[in-house]
Design an enzyme around this catalytic site. Structure first.
Site, PDB file in Angstrom:
ATOM      1  N   GLY A 194      -5.893   7.812 -20.778  1.00 33.76           N
ATOM      2  CA  GLY A 194      -5.563   9.073 -21.437  1.00 33.76           C
ATOM      3  C   GLY A 194      -6.723  10.016 -21.637  1.00 33.76           C
ATOM      4  O   GLY A 194      -6.518  11.215 -21.816  1.00 33.76           O
ATOM      5  N   SER A 195      -7.963   9.508 -21.582  1.00 33.92           N
ATOM      6  CA  SER A 195      -9.117  10.385 -21.780  1.00 33.92           C
ATOM      7  C   SER A 195      -9.576  11.049 -20.493  1.00 33.92           C
ATOM      8  O   SER A 195     -10.474  11.894 -20.501  1.00 33.92           O
ATOM      9  CB  SER A 195     -10.288   9.579 -22.371  1.00 33.92           C
ATOM     10  OG  SER A 195     -10.709   8.572 -21.452  1.00 33.92           O
ATOM     11  N   GLY A 238      -4.843  12.006 -17.518  1.00 36.75           N
ATOM     12  CA  GLY A 238      -4.361  11.649 -18.846  1.00 36.75           C
ATOM     13  C   GLY A 238      -4.281  12.850 -19.768  1.00 36.75           C
ATOM     14  O   GLY A 238      -3.306  13.034 -20.508  1.00 36.75           O
ATOM     15  N   TYR A 264     -12.729   0.231  -3.255  1.00 39.95           N
ATOM     16  CA  TYR A 264     -11.766   0.915  -4.124  1.00 39.95           C
ATOM     17  C   TYR A 264     -10.401   0.985  -3.459  1.00 39.95           C
ATOM     18  O   TYR A 264      -9.369   0.731  -4.087  1.00 39.95           O
ATOM     19  CB  TYR A 264     -12.281   2.323  -4.429  1.00 39.95           C
ATOM     20  CG  TYR A 264     -11.323   3.187  -5.216  1.00 39.95           C
ATOM     21  CD1 TYR A 264     -11.256   3.093  -6.602  1.00 39.95           C
ATOM     22  CD2 TYR A 264     -10.497   4.107  -4.572  1.00 39.95           C
ATOM     23  CE1 TYR A 264     -10.383   3.891  -7.332  1.00 39.95           C
ATOM     24  CE2 TYR A 264      -9.616   4.901  -5.293  1.00 39.95           C
ATOM     25  CZ  TYR A 264      -9.567   4.793  -6.665  1.00 39.95           C
ATOM     26  OH  TYR A 264      -8.695   5.586  -7.387  1.00 39.95           O
ATOM     27  N   ASN A 316      -6.489  14.640  -3.656  1.00 41.16           N
ATOM     28  CA  ASN A 316      -7.648  15.008  -4.478  1.00 41.16           C
ATOM     29  C   ASN A 316      -7.227  15.887  -5.655  1.00 41.16           C
ATOM     30  O   ASN A 316      -6.837  17.035  -5.477  1.00 41.16           O
ATOM     31  CB  ASN A 316      -8.684  15.765  -3.629  1.00 41.16           C
ATOM     32  CG  ASN A 316      -9.303  14.890  -2.572  1.00 41.16           C
ATOM     33  OD1 ASN A 316     -10.135  14.049  -2.861  1.00 41.16           O
ATOM     34  ND2 ASN A 316      -8.884  15.075  -1.330  1.00 41.16           N
ATOM     35  N   HIS A 318     -15.826  13.355  -8.531  1.00 40.36           N
ATOM     36  CA  HIS A 318     -15.216  13.764  -7.273  1.00 40.36           C
ATOM     37  C   HIS A 318     -15.793  15.109  -6.838  1.00 40.36           C
ATOM     38  O   HIS A 318     -16.555  15.750  -7.564  1.00 40.36           O
ATOM     39  CB  HIS A 318     -13.695  13.836  -7.415  1.00 40.36           C
ATOM     40  CG  HIS A 318     -13.046  12.493  -7.413  1.00 40.36           C
ATOM     41  ND1 HIS A 318     -12.214  12.058  -8.418  1.00 40.36           N
ATOM     42  CD2 HIS A 318     -13.123  11.466  -6.528  1.00 40.36           C
ATOM     43  CE1 HIS A 318     -11.793  10.831  -8.158  1.00 40.36           C
ATOM     44  NE2 HIS A 318     -12.326  10.454  -7.013  1.00 40.36           N
ATOM     45  N   LYS A 332     -22.790  21.487 -10.221  1.00 45.16           N
ATOM     46  CA  LYS A 332     -23.994  21.766  -9.443  1.00 45.16           C
ATOM     47  C   LYS A 332     -24.219  23.272  -9.309  1.00 45.16           C
ATOM     48  O   LYS A 332     -25.341  23.775  -9.468  1.00 45.16           O
ATOM     49  CB  LYS A 332     -23.883  21.107  -8.059  1.00 45.16           C
ATOM     50  CG  LYS A 332     -25.127  21.196  -7.219  1.00 45.16           C
ATOM     51  CD  LYS A 332     -24.988  20.379  -5.936  1.00 45.16           C
ATOM     52  CE  LYS A 332     -25.052  18.905  -6.218  1.00 45.16           C
ATOM     53  NZ  LYS A 332     -25.159  18.095  -4.974  1.00 45.16           N
ATOM     54  N   TRP A 362     -23.769  17.480   0.213  1.00 45.25           N
ATOM     55  CA  TRP A 362     -23.763  16.408   1.206  1.00 45.25           C
ATOM     56  C   TRP A 362     -22.847  16.771   2.369  1.00 45.25           C
ATOM     57  O   TRP A 362     -21.784  17.356   2.183  1.00 45.25           O
ATOM     58  CB  TRP A 362     -23.258  15.118   0.566  1.00 45.25           C
ATOM     59  CG  TRP A 362     -24.314  14.382  -0.211  1.00 45.25           C
ATOM     60  CD1 TRP A 362     -25.387  14.915  -0.858  1.00 45.25           C
ATOM     61  CD2 TRP A 362     -24.390  12.970  -0.407  1.00 45.25           C
ATOM     62  NE1 TRP A 362     -26.115  13.933  -1.456  1.00 45.25           N
ATOM     63  CE2 TRP A 362     -25.534  12.726  -1.203  1.00 45.25           C
ATOM     64  CE3 TRP A 362     -23.595  11.894  -0.013  1.00 45.25           C
ATOM     65  CZ2 TRP A 362     -25.911  11.444  -1.601  1.00 45.25           C
ATOM     66  CZ3 TRP A 362     -23.966  10.614  -0.411  1.00 45.25           C
ATOM     67  CH2 TRP A 362     -25.108  10.392  -1.185  1.00 45.25           C
ATOM     68  N   ARG A 415      -9.755  18.859   3.232  1.00 47.28           N
ATOM     69  CA  ARG A 415      -9.126  18.061   2.187  1.00 47.28           C
ATOM     70  C   ARG A 415      -7.941  18.806   1.573  1.00 47.28           C
ATOM     71  O   ARG A 415      -7.880  20.048   1.597  1.00 47.28           O
ATOM     72  CB  ARG A 415     -10.132  17.735   1.074  1.00 47.28           C
ATOM     73  CG  ARG A 415     -11.235  16.761   1.462  1.00 47.28           C
ATOM     74  CD  ARG A 415     -10.705  15.372   1.724  1.00 47.28           C
ATOM     75  NE  ARG A 415     -11.779  14.438   2.059  1.00 47.28           N
ATOM     76  CZ  ARG A 415     -12.184  14.181   3.305  1.00 47.28           C
ATOM     77  NH1 ARG A 415     -11.610  14.799   4.329  1.00 47.28           N
ATOM     78  NH2 ARG A 415     -13.147  13.315   3.526  1.00 47.28           N
TER      79      ARG A 415
END
Length: 314
Positions: free
Chosen positions: A7-8, A12, A135, A164, A178, A186, A201, A208
């Protein structure tokens, strides 16, 4: 009563807008990597007839970007395997009939094993991409465990596959966040520090799909309201964006005019991994129900500016 894990986090917090009366156990209250504690948490409600838990929406997990998934591949596998197994077995143990588990499009096989767009029937056609296989395998096995539970215990457990996600309350950690939240931070810090450039990067040429987190919360509620009881289902927006274009949009929303320096020596992940949400659309969801990325990014950037530096990951 509905319990929502995680939830945090990003999703959530989106759920708290549409399901304010659900239970949102904190990590201090419930350590999902602890099997006994997880069992006890659900069991304590189900022995109280006035507040029995009948549905669990499982959002919690150890997540990160390309860098952290590559560097800590075993940690990601171990933590997510434990969390998912504990939640699913606890739901069975405490007779919770409905469970929704949130997966990710990264669980799909690498591009040489699939045909694009990615459809749910291709989920187990081959190994996932090397950049996040720990993952991905941990999350992919949720589908296997859910199917096994439904067959043996006659439960109504389902898994949803968003792509995403981004939005307010995301993790803006530069190492573990992500792509969109990491870029927002940034770029904003480059602006605050009067830097003339910042590094990204890869080459920015990857594509995406991005979906605003509030749309994913609404999509999951939509499935619950429909009493959907089928196999894994893609629920994200299927519009593809080149990463370079997303970076330009974020720079515009943050009013940053510096130079973008692409580091081609760093991993960039898969070139593209388009998905099909045709199965979801057939249930009655409409494409126009997704938030356009320009609007979603504005909401996210505005929230970030208002709350910085008191945001997760900073």
């Amino acid at each position: 009563m509905i319990v929502i894990t995680g939830g945090s986090g990003l999703l959530g917090n989106a759920f708290k807008k549409i399901m304010p009366d659900a239970l949102y156990p904190s990590s201090k209250e419930l350590n999902l990597e602890d099997r006994d504690q997880t069992h006890r948490y659900f069991d304590k409600y189900n022995v109280m007839s006035v507040s029995e838990v009948d549905t669990v929406i499982h959002l919690a997990g150890k997540v990160g970007g390309v860098k952290s998934n590559t560097q800590y591949v075993a940690d990601f596998y171990h933590a997510n395997s434990q969390i998912n197994n504990n939640v699913i077995t606890s739901c069975v143990y405490t007779n919770i009939h409905k469970l929704v588990c949130c997966l990710s499009t990264c669980i799909y096989p690498d591009e040489k094993y699939v045909n694009y767009p990615l459809t749910e029937d291709q989920l187990h056609n081959g190994p996932p991409h090397d950049s996040n296989f720990g993952y991905a395998y941990a999350k992919r096995m949720v589908d296997v465990q859910i199917r096994a539970c439904n067959q043996q215990y006659d439960t109504e457990y389902i898994s949803v596959i968003p792509n995403n996600m981004y939005g307010p309350y995301d993790n803006f950690d530069l190492e573990n966040g992500h792509v969109i939240p990491a870029l927002i931070r940034k770029i904003w810090e480059a602006k605050l520090n009067n830097k003339s450039s910042f590094e990204v990067w890869g080459d920015g040429e990857v594509y995406r799909e991005f979906t605003f987190a509030e749309d994913i919360a609404k999509a999951i509620k939509f499935l619950l309201d429909k009493n959907y009881n089928g196999g894994p289902i893609n629920i994200g927006s299927t519009k593809e964006y080149k990463l370079k274009d997303v970076i330009t949009l974020i720079c515009e929303k943050l009013d940053y005019n510096g130079q973008i320096k692409y580091n081609n020596s760093k991993p960039k992940g898969q070139i593209r991994k388009p998905t099909s949400n045709a199965k979801f659309i057939e249930l009655g969801w409409r494409e126009e129900m997704y938030t356009p990325i320009e609007i979603g990014l504005k909401k996210t950037c505005d929230w970030f500016k208002e709350n910085y530096p008191n945001v997760r990951g900073v």
